[in-house]
Scaffold this motif. Structure first.
Motif, PDB file in Angstrom:
ATOM      1  N   PHE A 107       9.784  11.650   3.026  1.00  0.00           N
ATOM      2  CA  PHE A 107       8.659  11.252   2.168  1.00  0.00           C
ATOM      3  C   PHE A 107       8.000   9.981   2.688  1.00  0.00           C
ATOM      4  CE2 PHE A 107       7.590   8.462  -1.489  1.00  0.00           C
ATOM      5  CZ  PHE A 107       6.435   9.099  -1.876  1.00  0.00           C
ATOM      6  N   GLN A 108       8.792   8.945   2.969  1.00  0.00           N
ATOM      7  CA  GLN A 108       8.249   7.679   3.446  1.00  0.00           C
ATOM      8  C   GLN A 108       7.581   7.826   4.820  1.00  0.00           C
ATOM      9  OE1 GLN A 108       8.093   4.683   1.968  1.00  0.00           O
ATOM     10  NE2 GLN A 108       8.958   5.464   0.064  1.00  0.00           N
ATOM     11  N   HIS A 109       8.158   8.674   5.665  1.00  0.00           N
ATOM     12  CA  HIS A 109       7.574   8.889   6.991  1.00  0.00           C
ATOM     13  C   HIS A 109       6.171   9.474   6.868  1.00  0.00           C
ATOM     14  CE1 HIS A 109       8.301  10.435  11.371  1.00  0.00           C
ATOM     15  NE2 HIS A 109       7.273   9.607  11.266  1.00  0.00           N
ATOM     16  N   LYS A 110       5.992  10.391   5.959  1.00  0.00           N
ATOM     17  CA  LYS A 110       4.677  11.005   5.764  1.00  0.00           C
ATOM     18  C   LYS A 110       3.669   9.986   5.252  1.00  0.00           C
ATOM     19  CE  LYS A 110       2.410  14.896   3.494  1.00  0.00           C
ATOM     20  NZ  LYS A 110       2.598  16.097   2.639  1.00  0.00           N
ATOM     21  N   LEU A 111       4.096   9.107   4.353  1.00  0.00           N
ATOM     22  CA  LEU A 111       3.191   8.099   3.823  1.00  0.00           C
ATOM     23  C   LEU A 111       2.745   7.118   4.913  1.00  0.00           C
ATOM     24  CD1 LEU A 111       4.746   7.248   0.330  1.00  0.00           C
ATOM     25  CD2 LEU A 111       2.831   8.755   0.868  1.00  0.00           C
ATOM     26  N   TRP A 112       3.655   6.716   5.773  1.00  0.00           N
ATOM     27  CA  TRP A 112       3.294   5.806   6.863  1.00  0.00           C
ATOM     28  C   TRP A 112       2.323   6.467   7.829  1.00  0.00           C
ATOM     29  CZ3 TRP A 112       3.952   0.696   7.531  1.00  0.00           C
ATOM     30  CH2 TRP A 112       4.863   0.042   6.701  1.00  0.00           C
ATOM     31  N   ASP A 113       2.530   7.752   8.115  1.00  0.00           N
ATOM     32  CA  ASP A 113       1.583   8.474   8.981  1.00  0.00           C
ATOM     33  C   ASP A 113       0.202   8.530   8.339  1.00  0.00           C
ATOM     34  OD1 ASP A 113       3.548   8.848  10.833  1.00  0.00           O
ATOM     35  OD2 ASP A 113       4.009  10.918  10.239  1.00  0.00           O
ATOM     36  N   GLN A 114       0.152   8.785   7.046  1.00  0.00           N
ATOM     37  CA  GLN A 114      -1.140   8.816   6.354  1.00  0.00           C
ATOM     38  C   GLN A 114      -1.800   7.446   6.328  1.00  0.00           C
ATOM     39  OE1 GLN A 114      -0.171  10.491   2.538  1.00  0.00           O
ATOM     40  NE2 GLN A 114      -0.259  12.597   3.277  1.00  0.00           N
ATOM     41  N   LEU A 115      -1.002   6.392   6.250  1.00  0.00           N
ATOM     42  CA  LEU A 115      -1.550   5.037   6.260  1.00  0.00           C
ATOM     43  C   LEU A 115      -2.254   4.751   7.584  1.00  0.00           C
ATOM     44  CD1 LEU A 115      -1.835   2.183   5.062  1.00  0.00           C
ATOM     45  CD2 LEU A 115       0.440   1.667   5.979  1.00  0.00           C
ATOM     46  N   PHE A 116      -1.648   5.138   8.695  1.00  0.00           N
ATOM     47  CA  PHE A 116      -2.279   4.907   9.995  1.00  0.00           C
ATOM     48  C   PHE A 116      -3.515   5.782  10.177  1.00  0.00           C
ATOM     49  CE2 PHE A 116       2.113   3.480  11.026  1.00  0.00           C
ATOM     50  CZ  PHE A 116       1.786   2.176  11.366  1.00  0.00           C
ATOM     51  N   VAL A 117      -3.488   6.982   9.617  1.00  0.00           N
ATOM     52  CA  VAL A 117      -4.661   7.850   9.715  1.00  0.00           C
ATOM     53  C   VAL A 117      -5.827   7.258   8.924  1.00  0.00           C
ATOM     54  CG1 VAL A 117      -5.579  10.116   9.091  1.00  0.00           C
ATOM     55  CG2 VAL A 117      -3.326   9.944  10.140  1.00  0.00           C
ATOM     56  N   HIS A 170       5.105  13.697  -6.751  1.00  0.00           N
ATOM     57  CA  HIS A 170       5.707  14.985  -6.393  1.00  0.00           C
ATOM     58  C   HIS A 170       6.199  15.000  -4.950  1.00  0.00           C
ATOM     59  CE1 HIS A 170       1.476  15.111  -5.170  1.00  0.00           C
ATOM     60  NE2 HIS A 170       1.847  15.974  -4.240  1.00  0.00           N
ATOM     61  N   LEU A 171       5.732  14.046  -4.122  1.00  0.00           N
ATOM     62  CA  LEU A 171       6.176  14.001  -2.739  1.00  0.00           C
ATOM     63  C   LEU A 171       7.550  13.380  -2.573  1.00  0.00           C
ATOM     64  CD1 LEU A 171       2.891  12.951  -0.894  1.00  0.00           C
ATOM     65  CD2 LEU A 171       3.938  15.206  -0.980  1.00  0.00           C
ATOM     66  N   ARG A 172       8.103  12.833  -3.648  1.00  0.00           N
ATOM     67  CA  ARG A 172       9.409  12.190  -3.528  1.00  0.00           C
ATOM     68  C   ARG A 172      10.520  13.199  -3.236  1.00  0.00           C
ATOM     69  NH1 ARG A 172       8.868   6.959  -5.061  1.00  0.00           N
ATOM     70  NH2 ARG A 172       7.073   6.444  -6.350  1.00  0.00           N
ATOM     71  N   PRO A 203       8.677   1.335  10.025  1.00  0.00           N
ATOM     72  CA  PRO A 203      10.076   1.775  10.193  1.00  0.00           C
ATOM     73  C   PRO A 203      10.196   3.108  10.919  1.00  0.00           C
ATOM     74  CG  PRO A 203       9.353   2.127   7.941  1.00  0.00           C
ATOM     75  CD  PRO A 203       8.236   1.393   8.623  1.00  0.00           C
ATOM     76  N   TYR A 204       9.073   3.753  11.197  1.00  0.00           N
ATOM     77  CA  TYR A 204       9.062   5.054  11.876  1.00  0.00           C
ATOM     78  C   TYR A 204       8.176   4.951  13.113  1.00  0.00           C
ATOM     79  CZ  TYR A 204      10.741   6.467   7.277  1.00  0.00           C
ATOM     80  OH  TYR A 204      11.454   6.553   6.107  1.00  0.00           O
ATOM     81  N   ILE A 210       0.837  -1.210   0.000  1.00  0.00           N
ATOM     82  CA  ILE A 210       0.000   0.000   0.000  1.00  0.00           C
ATOM     83  C   ILE A 210       0.869   1.256   0.000  1.00  0.00           C
ATOM     84  CG2 ILE A 210      -1.680   1.301   1.357  1.00  0.00           C
ATOM     85  CD1 ILE A 210      -2.784  -1.404   2.329  1.00  0.00           C
ATOM     86  N   ILE A 211       1.977   1.221   0.726  1.00  0.00           N
ATOM     87  CA  ILE A 211       2.886   2.378   0.748  1.00  0.00           C
ATOM     88  C   ILE A 211       3.445   2.638  -0.654  1.00  0.00           C
ATOM     89  CG2 ILE A 211       5.134   3.166   1.580  1.00  0.00           C
ATOM     90  CD1 ILE A 211       2.961   3.548   3.611  1.00  0.00           C
ATOM     91  N   ASN A 212       3.784   1.588  -1.383  1.00  0.00           N
ATOM     92  CA  ASN A 212       4.284   1.752  -2.755  1.00  0.00           C
ATOM     93  C   ASN A 212       3.218   2.350  -3.657  1.00  0.00           C
ATOM     94  OD1 ASN A 212       6.797   0.661  -2.088  1.00  0.00           O
ATOM     95  ND2 ASN A 212       6.139  -1.435  -2.532  1.00  0.00           N
ATOM     96  N   VAL A 213       1.973   1.899  -3.486  1.00  0.00           N
ATOM     97  CA  VAL A 213       0.878   2.454  -4.291  1.00  0.00           C
ATOM     98  C   VAL A 213       0.671   3.922  -3.967  1.00  0.00           C
ATOM     99  CG1 VAL A 213      -1.588   2.290  -4.776  1.00  0.00           C
ATOM    100  CG2 VAL A 213      -0.242   0.205  -4.529  1.00  0.00           C
TER     101      VAL A 213
END
Length: 242
Positions: A77-87, A70-72, A98-99, A60-63
């Motif tokens: 960048f990865q930290h923000k995606l993981w936070d959004q995944l939990f939200v 543009h977030l790369r 990993p964070y 899901i993080i890769n998707v």
């Protein structure tokens, strides 16, 4: 020939009454990712095997990264995606991140109240920075460095005064304001100190305002209707040589 599919009345009835409307669907935490990704996260939450959940979370993080290229260039960048995944999982997804895992309490935490500067200064045209500079000068020991700082402050006060008030001002007025703002610790009323001439300060203010106006893009000029200016040449009416 293309054969048309025939639907019975029962199947058509099921299609009509089983439609899914957005008003009946659950609320999306982050609508930018779409409902399909939200359903994928809900499926990951329902998986019982932890290893399978970790694999699905990484997928899901890769998707999510592919949906927002543009977030790369953004830091963490990865930290923000993981936070959004939990939200988006409503903090129900139990996986190895990993964070540090974001919690609901941290997300809803309000920032500390900012301490704003003085709201209603007596001489607003000087600004709050002048008062800060005067307070710094009061803490310094007497000497050439403090005298130079006081002179710079007084000249800047005169420049600010001329920018918002009259075209000229006496140095005694600036010295009185400086004495008042410094709580009587800086006294130039009886000194022979002379500040920069008012005309020179006004010229400096005018030069700085012209730079600001020139930096603002102007609208293109509209040409008036009329005959176009056709360039003429000296030899235009000369007859060709035979």
């Amino acid at each position: 020939m293309i054969k048309e599919k025939k639907y019975s009345k029962e199947s058509a009835h099921d299609v009509v009454f089983n439609l899914e409307y957005n008003s009946e669907r659950p609320h999306l935490m982050i609508p930018e990712y779409g409902r399909h990704l939200q359903k994928l996260i809900n499926q990951a939450v329902a998986v019982e095997n932890r290893d399978e959940r970790n694999k699905m979370a990484k997928y899901i993080i890769n998707v999510m990264g592919n949906l927002n290229p543009h977030l790369r260039d953004v830091l963490d960048f990865q930290h923000k995606l993981w936070d959004q995944l939990f939200v988006m999982s409503d903090f129900k997804l139990d996986v190895d991140s990993p964070y540090p895992i974001l919690s609901r309490e941290v997300l809803q935490m309000k920032p500390d109240r900012l301490e704003y500067p003085q709201a209603f200064p007596k001489y607003r045209f000087y600004g709050n920075n002048i008062k800060y500079m005067i307070d710094v000068a009061n803490k310094w020991d007497d000497g050439d460095l403090k005298s130079a700082l006081i002179k710079v402050i007084a000249n800047h006060m005169k420049k600010s005064y001329l920018s918002w008030n009259k075209d000229t001002v006496k140095d005694d007025v600036i010295f009185e304001h400086l004495y008042e703002l410094s709580d009587g610790k800086i006294n130039l009323l009886e000194s022979s100190e002379e500040l920069i001439n008012s005309s020179d300060l006004l010229r400096t203010n005018q030069r700085s305002s012209n730079k600001i106006s020139n930096s603002i893009p102007q609208k293109p000029k509209i040409m008036k209707k009329g005959k176009p200016n056709v360039p003429t040449h000296k030899n235009q009416n000369r007859k060709p040589q035979q």
